[in-house]
Design a protein around this motif. Structure first.
Motif, PDB file in Angstrom:
ATOM      1  N   LYS B   6      24.105   0.152 -28.911  1.00  0.00           N
ATOM      2  CA  LYS B   6      23.609   0.135 -30.292  1.00  0.00           C
ATOM      3  C   LYS B   6      22.175   0.636 -30.301  1.00  0.00           C
ATOM      4  O   LYS B   6      21.364   0.213 -29.473  1.00  0.00           O
ATOM      5  CB  LYS B   6      23.574  -1.292 -30.839  1.00  0.00           C
ATOM      6  N   VAL B   7      21.849   1.504 -31.242  1.00  0.00           N
ATOM      7  CA  VAL B   7      20.470   1.964 -31.401  1.00  0.00           C
ATOM      8  C   VAL B   7      19.978   1.572 -32.785  1.00  0.00           C
ATOM      9  O   VAL B   7      20.613   1.908 -33.781  1.00  0.00           O
ATOM     10  CB  VAL B   7      20.365   3.495 -31.262  1.00  0.00           C
ATOM     11  N   SER B   8      18.873   0.863 -32.854  1.00  0.00           N
ATOM     12  CA  SER B   8      18.274   0.515 -34.147  1.00  0.00           C
ATOM     13  C   SER B   8      17.013   1.336 -34.357  1.00  0.00           C
ATOM     14  O   SER B   8      16.142   1.389 -33.476  1.00  0.00           O
ATOM     15  CB  SER B   8      17.899  -0.971 -34.203  1.00  0.00           C
ATOM     16  N   TYR B   9      16.918   1.955 -35.525  1.00  0.00           N
ATOM     17  CA  TYR B   9      15.731   2.732 -35.872  1.00  0.00           C
ATOM     18  C   TYR B   9      15.700   2.893 -37.388  1.00  0.00           C
ATOM     19  O   TYR B   9      16.631   2.516 -38.084  1.00  0.00           O
ATOM     20  CB  TYR B   9      15.753   4.104 -35.169  1.00  0.00           C
ATOM     21  N   MET B  52      10.495  -0.235 -33.299  1.00  0.00           N
ATOM     22  CA  MET B  52      11.744   0.467 -33.006  1.00  0.00           C
ATOM     23  C   MET B  52      11.366   1.882 -32.562  1.00  0.00           C
ATOM     24  O   MET B  52      10.243   2.288 -32.805  1.00  0.00           O
ATOM     25  CB  MET B  52      12.625   0.525 -34.254  1.00  0.00           C
ATOM     26  N   PRO B  53      12.279   2.611 -31.922  1.00  0.00           N
ATOM     27  CA  PRO B  53      13.686   2.304 -31.648  1.00  0.00           C
ATOM     28  C   PRO B  53      13.898   1.187 -30.620  1.00  0.00           C
ATOM     29  O   PRO B  53      13.054   0.945 -29.770  1.00  0.00           O
ATOM     30  CB  PRO B  53      14.224   3.637 -31.097  1.00  0.00           C
ATOM     31  N   VAL B  54      15.077   0.567 -30.768  1.00  0.00           N
ATOM     32  CA  VAL B  54      15.508  -0.468 -29.830  1.00  0.00           C
ATOM     33  C   VAL B  54      16.943  -0.152 -29.403  1.00  0.00           C
ATOM     34  O   VAL B  54      17.768   0.232 -30.229  1.00  0.00           O
ATOM     35  CB  VAL B  54      15.415  -1.856 -30.496  1.00  0.00           C
ATOM     36  N   LEU B  55      17.189  -0.296 -28.122  1.00  0.00           N
ATOM     37  CA  LEU B  55      18.531  -0.061 -27.564  1.00  0.00           C
ATOM     38  C   LEU B  55      19.148  -1.387 -27.159  1.00  0.00           C
ATOM     39  O   LEU B  55      18.495  -2.206 -26.511  1.00  0.00           O
ATOM     40  CB  LEU B  55      18.425   0.848 -26.327  1.00  0.00           C
TER      41      LEU B  55
END
Lengths: 204, 204
Positions: B6-9, B52-55
């Motif tokens: 999952k990538v959050s940005y 972010m980004p966060v993986l």
């Protein structure tokens, strides 16, 4: 025989010192070239992207201090045991480097009014935020920044701390015992201890 | 089954896009979580270092976009064939990232007077200097940033270019044909081409 590695940097700790720490840790000889500020203009154009530190090896030249540190960390076996560990180490290093840049953005600001405004945010918000988070991370990792053991992230922090303290005009680990422990443990490593005793004395 | 990664940005390209490019290049499915600006305050405190980004992968969480990209580059085999090649790739990536930060220091400056002064230096000195050097490097490496072949440094540049152009308000590769070629060659890779056609349309 001359050492195979050459490092060029200013005659200060700052971005050169984590590199010198890594060489020292691994017991790898290196030529410690220090360029005085007054000589810099005649060297600048010969450096890739006009910057130092620069590493020379086997006729090849490389720049960018973090990239050089990561390369050396591989040579002295201070990297992760898998790709995810390397990611955790890299993220810790980049975070310490972000903090270094934020301190630099304050310290090197020439306009006193802007500097004062930046200092307000830096010392009331940014620095305490980073230090609290980094300290929690060091606590969780048993006195290390990542992987519950010594990695090049610890060396990177320890090598940069004197410079960061200089820019902040105080010991930024003063209220962060776990983070301070990261630094102290690195400084107690026999090869680092020897380096600290024998390295050129500089103001920064 | 939900993707393992999952990538959050934010819902923009910028620092998230090189990550999305690397997933796309490798044909690795990922959950592309996009947080709108208005929702950000309620997410910020849950992110490591509030950024972010966060993986996310396997219940683990990592931040720092370059570190995430390097991790993914290993998974999709776009890294060097030895430690020195990795150093060259890392240095290229850090240099592109330096340029990105310099553009950001101009673009995000709120004080119009300071912004104007910064723009003078940026557009007359810094940007031309970086672009000329990066273009020469791309020429030397046959349309790539390092190692004479496609590496994650090319993907990183290509993923960031739209954002850098947005901040500069022009195509920064306009007078740099070799650098433009790096970008175009990445965009022509079948999996990247598919991503570019299908990705969410955003202003930045």
């Amino acid at each position: 025989m001359a050492p195979a590695y050459k490092v060029s940097y200013f005659n200060i700790t700052a971005l050169g010192e984590p590199i010198r720490f890594l060489f020292s840790y691994g017991g790898i000889e290196f030529e410690d070239i220090r360029i005085e500020k007054e000589q810099w203009p005649q060297h600048k154009s010969k450096m890739p992207f006009g910057q130092m530190p620069v590493l020379e090896y086997n006729g090849k030249v490389a720049h960018q201090s973090l990239a050089i540190c990561r390369y050396l960390a591989k040579q002295v076996k201070l990297v992760g045991k898998d790709d995810w560990e390397d990611l955790e180490i890299d993220a810790a290093v980049d975070t310490v480097n972000d903090l270094r840049q934020k301190l630099g953005g304050y310290h090197y600001e020439a306009d006193e009014k802007i500097k004062k405004a930046r200092g307000e945010i830096l010392f009331k918000e940014t620095l305490p935020y980073y230090i609290e988070k980094l300290n929690a991370q060091a606590e969780k990792n048993g006195g290390h920044l990542a992987c519950n053991r010594l990695t090049w992230a610890d060396i990177f922090l320890a090598g940069l701390l004197q410079y960061m303290n200089f820019m902040a005009q105080k010991d930024i680990t003063e209220n962060a015992p776990a983070l301070k422990k990261v630094y102290e443990q690195v400084c107690e490593l026999p090869n680092i201890k020897k380096w600290l005793q024998n390295r050129p004395k500089t103001e920064i």
